[in-house]
Design a protein around this motif. Structure first.
Motif, PDB file in Angstrom:
ATOM      1  N   UNK A 114       0.847  -1.198   0.000  1.00  0.00           N
ATOM      2  CA  UNK A 114       0.000   0.000   0.000  1.00  0.00           C
ATOM      3  C   UNK A 114       0.879   1.243   0.000  1.00  0.00           C
ATOM      4  N   UNK A 115       0.478   2.264  -0.731  1.00  0.00           N
ATOM      5  CA  UNK A 115       1.254   3.489  -0.793  1.00  0.00           C
ATOM      6  C   UNK A 115       1.202   4.230   0.539  1.00  0.00           C
ATOM      7  N   UNK A 116       0.044   4.234   1.184  1.00  0.00           N
ATOM      8  CA  UNK A 116      -0.133   4.838   2.506  1.00  0.00           C
ATOM      9  C   UNK A 116      -1.409   4.272   3.107  1.00  0.00           C
ATOM     10  N   UNK A 117      -1.605   4.480   4.372  1.00  0.00           N
ATOM     11  CA  UNK A 117      -2.815   4.032   5.064  1.00  0.00           C
ATOM     12  C   UNK A 117      -3.835   5.171   5.009  1.00  0.00           C
ATOM     13  N   UNK A 118      -4.992   4.953   4.382  1.00  0.00           N
ATOM     14  CA  UNK A 118      -5.976   6.041   4.300  1.00  0.00           C
ATOM     15  C   UNK A 118      -6.579   6.356   5.671  1.00  0.00           C
ATOM     16  N   UNK A 119      -7.034   7.592   5.802  1.00  0.00           N
ATOM     17  CA  UNK A 119      -7.733   7.989   7.023  1.00  0.00           C
ATOM     18  C   UNK A 119      -9.102   7.319   7.032  1.00  0.00           C
ATOM     19  N   UNK A 120      -9.690   7.223   8.205  1.00  0.00           N
ATOM     20  CA  UNK A 120     -10.938   6.478   8.374  1.00  0.00           C
ATOM     21  C   UNK A 120     -12.071   6.988   7.489  1.00  0.00           C
ATOM     22  N   UNK A 121     -12.135   8.292   7.239  1.00  0.00           N
ATOM     23  CA  UNK A 121     -13.242   8.849   6.455  1.00  0.00           C
ATOM     24  C   UNK A 121     -12.933   8.956   4.958  1.00  0.00           C
ATOM     25  N   UNK A 122     -11.748   8.496   4.526  1.00  0.00           N
ATOM     26  CA  UNK A 122     -11.386   8.558   3.112  1.00  0.00           C
ATOM     27  C   UNK A 122     -11.800   7.270   2.400  1.00  0.00           C
ATOM     28  N   UNK A 123     -12.258   7.428   1.175  1.00  0.00           N
ATOM     29  CA  UNK A 123     -12.677   6.251   0.405  1.00  0.00           C
ATOM     30  C   UNK A 123     -12.557   6.525  -1.089  1.00  0.00           C
ATOM     31  N   UNK A 124     -12.816   5.501  -1.871  1.00  0.00           N
ATOM     32  CA  UNK A 124     -12.988   5.619  -3.317  1.00  0.00           C
ATOM     33  C   UNK A 124     -11.766   6.206  -4.021  1.00  0.00           C
ATOM     34  N   UNK A 125     -10.572   5.721  -3.686  1.00  0.00           N
ATOM     35  CA  UNK A 125      -9.354   6.196  -4.332  1.00  0.00           C
ATOM     36  C   UNK A 125      -9.370   5.781  -5.803  1.00  0.00           C
ATOM     37  N   UNK A 126      -8.901   6.673  -6.665  1.00  0.00           N
ATOM     38  CA  UNK A 126      -8.904   6.359  -8.095  1.00  0.00           C
ATOM     39  C   UNK A 126      -7.893   7.204  -8.856  1.00  0.00           C
ATOM     40  N   UNK A 127      -7.604   6.775 -10.059  1.00  0.00           N
ATOM     41  CA  UNK A 127      -6.793   7.462 -11.057  1.00  0.00           C
ATOM     42  C   UNK A 127      -5.444   7.982 -10.547  1.00  0.00           C
ATOM     43  N   UNK A 128      -4.591   7.106 -10.023  1.00  0.00           N
ATOM     44  CA  UNK A 128      -3.245   7.582  -9.695  1.00  0.00           C
ATOM     45  C   UNK A 128      -2.534   7.990 -10.985  1.00  0.00           C
ATOM     46  N   UNK A 129      -1.874   9.132 -10.949  1.00  0.00           N
ATOM     47  CA  UNK A 129      -1.218   9.676 -12.134  1.00  0.00           C
ATOM     48  C   UNK A 129       0.156  10.196 -11.749  1.00  0.00           C
ATOM     49  N   UNK A 130       1.175   9.738 -12.447  1.00  0.00           N
ATOM     50  CA  UNK A 130       2.554  10.135 -12.147  1.00  0.00           C
ATOM     51  C   UNK A 130       2.861  11.525 -12.679  1.00  0.00           C
ATOM     52  N   UNK A 131       3.674  12.264 -11.938  1.00  0.00           N
ATOM     53  CA  UNK A 131       4.229  13.507 -12.474  1.00  0.00           C
ATOM     54  C   UNK A 131       5.228  13.113 -13.562  1.00  0.00           C
ATOM     55  N   UNK A 132       5.511  13.999 -14.512  1.00  0.00           N
ATOM     56  CA  UNK A 132       6.440  13.646 -15.594  1.00  0.00           C
ATOM     57  C   UNK A 132       7.818  13.188 -15.118  1.00  0.00           C
TER      58      UNK A 132
END
Length: 186
Positions: A114-132
């Motif tokens: 996992x990249x990080x542990x989400x906070x309890x109220x965070x959800x629905x992660x999507x569309x990771x996009x790299x900087x150039x």
């Protein structure tokens, strides 16, 4: 999965028809293709689990990169290569009691974390996009209970997460930014 010349001719099948293979994306060097597939799913039939696979540009040497069941997830979505081709950022999704999360795969070692542990109220992660330059990832997510979309940035090591933008509420009354509230009323 097929490849086709830019003139539309010489179509070549790369994957087998016995599986549901989808979402092919080229590696930055053009030598490999990432894709999701139901192949090797222990839950064949209904509720197939989609894992991430890698194949050579000619369809050979297919390798399974993820086993979503190990993490208690159902499928891989929204995956993207880092500009240097070393990492793949992806979302592992669930239709169960877990929220979708951002994972990072080291393609040389096969380590998935996992990249990080989400906070309890965070959800629905999507569309990771790299900087150039590959030094940051931008991603979307929601915070309950208002369910507005947010954009954050984070380094590939999961450190230095920072908030970038909050989309306005559906009423269109304004935008929340790091600089404060911008009122859209006349």
């Amino acid at each position: 999965i097929y490849t086709v010349n830019s003139d539309g001719f010489e179509r070549k099948r790369l994957s087998e028809e016995d599986y549901c293979d989808s979402g092919p994306i080229w590696s930055p060097d053009g030598n490999h293709i990432l894709f999701t597939s139901t192949r090797n799913s222990s839950n064949s039939g209904q509720d197939n689990r989609y894992n991430l696979f890698l194949m050579d540009r000619n369809g050979g040497n297919v390798v399974q990169l993820t086993d979503v069941e190990t993490f208690g997830y159902w499928h891989v979505t929204h995956y993207t290569w880092s500009p240097d081709g070393i990492y793949v950022a992806m979302i592992l999704g669930s239709s169960r009691n877990k929220t979708d999360m951002i994972f990072l795969l080291d393609t040389s070692s096969g380590q998935l974390k996992p990249l990080f542990e989400p906070k309890e109220d965070e959800c629905c992660f999507s569309y990771p996009t790299w900087s150039p330059n590959g030094e940051q990832l931008a991603f979307l997510y929601r915070i309950r209970p208002d369910d507005r979309l947010h954009i954050d940035l984070v380094r590939p090591d999961g450190e230095q997460r920072s908030h970038l933008y909050t989309f306005p509420e559906l009423s269109g009354q304004g935008i929340h930014t790091n600089e404060g509230f911008i009122d859209s009323a006349p």
